[in-house]
Design an enzyme around this catalytic site. Structure first.
Site, PDB file in Angstrom:
ATOM      1  N   ASP A 191      -6.725   2.972  -1.552  1.00  0.00           N
ATOM      2  CA  ASP A 191      -6.831   2.659  -0.132  1.00  0.00           C
ATOM      3  C   ASP A 191      -8.277   2.660   0.340  1.00  0.00           C
ATOM      4  OD1 ASP A 191      -6.915   5.388  -0.669  1.00  0.00           O
ATOM      5  OD2 ASP A 191      -5.902   5.972   1.177  1.00  0.00           O
ATOM      6  N   THR A 251       2.570   9.605   2.216  1.00  0.00           N
ATOM      7  CA  THR A 251       3.790   9.897   2.960  1.00  0.00           C
ATOM      8  C   THR A 251       4.641   8.669   3.255  1.00  0.00           C
ATOM      9  OG1 THR A 251       2.561   9.758   5.047  1.00  0.00           O
ATOM     10  CG2 THR A 251       2.781  11.933   4.047  1.00  0.00           C
ATOM     11  N   THR A 285      -0.369  29.814  22.923  1.00  0.00           N
ATOM     12  CA  THR A 285      -0.709  29.681  21.504  1.00  0.00           C
ATOM     13  C   THR A 285      -0.553  28.244  21.046  1.00  0.00           C
ATOM     14  OG1 THR A 285      -0.091  31.974  21.043  1.00  0.00           O
ATOM     15  CG2 THR A 285      -0.134  30.454  19.166  1.00  0.00           C
ATOM     16  N   ASP A 297       0.858  -1.180   0.000  1.00  0.00           N
ATOM     17  CA  ASP A 297       0.000   0.000   0.000  1.00  0.00           C
ATOM     18  C   ASP A 297       0.898   1.235   0.000  1.00  0.00           C
ATOM     19  OD1 ASP A 297      -1.990   1.915   0.390  1.00  0.00           O
ATOM     20  OD2 ASP A 297      -2.028   1.609   2.567  1.00  0.00           O
ATOM     21  N   ILE A 298       0.956   1.945  -1.121  1.00  0.00           N
ATOM     22  CA  ILE A 298       1.786   3.141  -1.244  1.00  0.00           C
ATOM     23  C   ILE A 298       0.911   4.356  -0.983  1.00  0.00           C
ATOM     24  CG2 ILE A 298       3.265   4.506  -2.765  1.00  0.00           C
ATOM     25  CD1 ILE A 298       3.923   1.960  -4.277  1.00  0.00           C
ATOM     26  N   GLY A 353      -9.710   6.463  -4.565  1.00  0.00           N
ATOM     27  CA  GLY A 353      -8.421   6.037  -4.048  1.00  0.00           C
ATOM     28  C   GLY A 353      -8.371   4.547  -3.780  1.00  0.00           C
ATOM     29  N   LYS A 374       3.273   0.747   3.145  1.00  0.00           N
ATOM     30  CA  LYS A 374       3.141  -0.386   4.050  1.00  0.00           C
ATOM     31  C   LYS A 374       3.071  -1.669   3.230  1.00  0.00           C
ATOM     32  CE  LYS A 374       0.573   2.311   7.496  1.00  0.00           C
ATOM     33  NZ  LYS A 374      -0.708   2.434   8.249  1.00  0.00           N
TER      34      LYS A 374
END
Length: 239
Positions: free
Chosen positions: A93, A11, A170, A7-8, A91, A14
């Site tokens: 995925d 970022t 902040t 699974d590409i 997609g 896997k």
């Protein structure tokens, strides 16, 4: 049958090695072609690659696959019905997540929440029909957007399980805004789907799944390897 699924993502990548339906081992690697030696040393009967980051033909030349090498596309047969209006843009995925949900919970209405670079929502009904869902920015994307599109807000990357709702600096305010806001978003979407689909099963996967497991309301199932398992089921359906 020993098979390989990859699974590409946006970022990172896997992979999972399966013996029939059993996941033997899994891991991750970068998207620069740095395939783990563990995979280069093995021979596989079949393999499937899903990519949201472009073509993945370079993998085929480096891996030893004696049978079918399948790159998931809009033309790939699925063990669920795809009702998406633009299947060529869906997609890989998201498809794999829906198939994985159908494998674990056949005959149930399922909402798959993949919490990674983006947060995707995908609905599969009890008849095994995939309808679609939604896409929104993930936690790190929201942090980066606040930093990149303002003049003075710092880049924050913390994902705290027990964050403070009321930020007193902040940085704390950014953490609260991103984390509390996203939890409220996800809870609200789950509620909306639950009102329209009876006996809904909510499944969470992706890199930030552990954060949502601790912070979402109601019962959810966290299945970290859902996408890999879904890809294996697609591969088995096509060989």
């Amino acid at each position: 049958m020993r098979s390989l699924v990859i699974d590409i993502g946006n970022t990172g990548s896997k992979y999972g090695v399966f013996e029939n339906e059993i996941l033997l081992t899994n891991g991750s690697f970068g998207n620069k072609g740095s395939i783990p030696q563990e995979l280069l040393d093995q021979e596989f009967e079949h393999a499937i690659v899903a990519s949201v980051a472009g073509k993945a033909h370079f993998l085929q030349a480096k891996l030893s696959v004696s049978g079918q090498f399948l790159e998931l596309s809009a033309q790939t047969a699925l063990p669920v019905s795809n009702l998406y209006k633009s299947p060529e843009t869906l997609g890989a995925d998201r498809k794999a997540g829906a198939v994985g949900a159908h494998y674990f919970f056949p005959g149930r209405n399922c909402l798959v929440i993949d919490a990674g670079t983006c947060i995707t929502y995908d609905f599969l009904d009890s008849q095994g029909q995939y309808h679609g869902g939604g896409i929104s920015p993930g936690l790190q994307m929201k942090y980066k957007a606040l930093h990149n599109f303002t003049g003075r807000l710092p880049l924050v990357q913390q994902i705290d399980q027990n964050f403070s709702l009321i930020g007193q600096t902040t940085q704390e305010s950014i953490i609260s805004g991103v984390l509390a806001g996203t939890v409220a978003e996800v809870n609200g979407i789950i509620q909306n789907y639950s009102e329209n689909a009876s006996d809904l099963v909510v499944i969470v996967c992706g890199g930030d799944a552990a954060f949502f497991e601790s912070n979402l309301k109601g019962r959810i199932f966290v299945i970290p390897e859902l996408i890999l398992i879904g890809l294996q089921r697609i591969l088995a359906y096509n060989v």
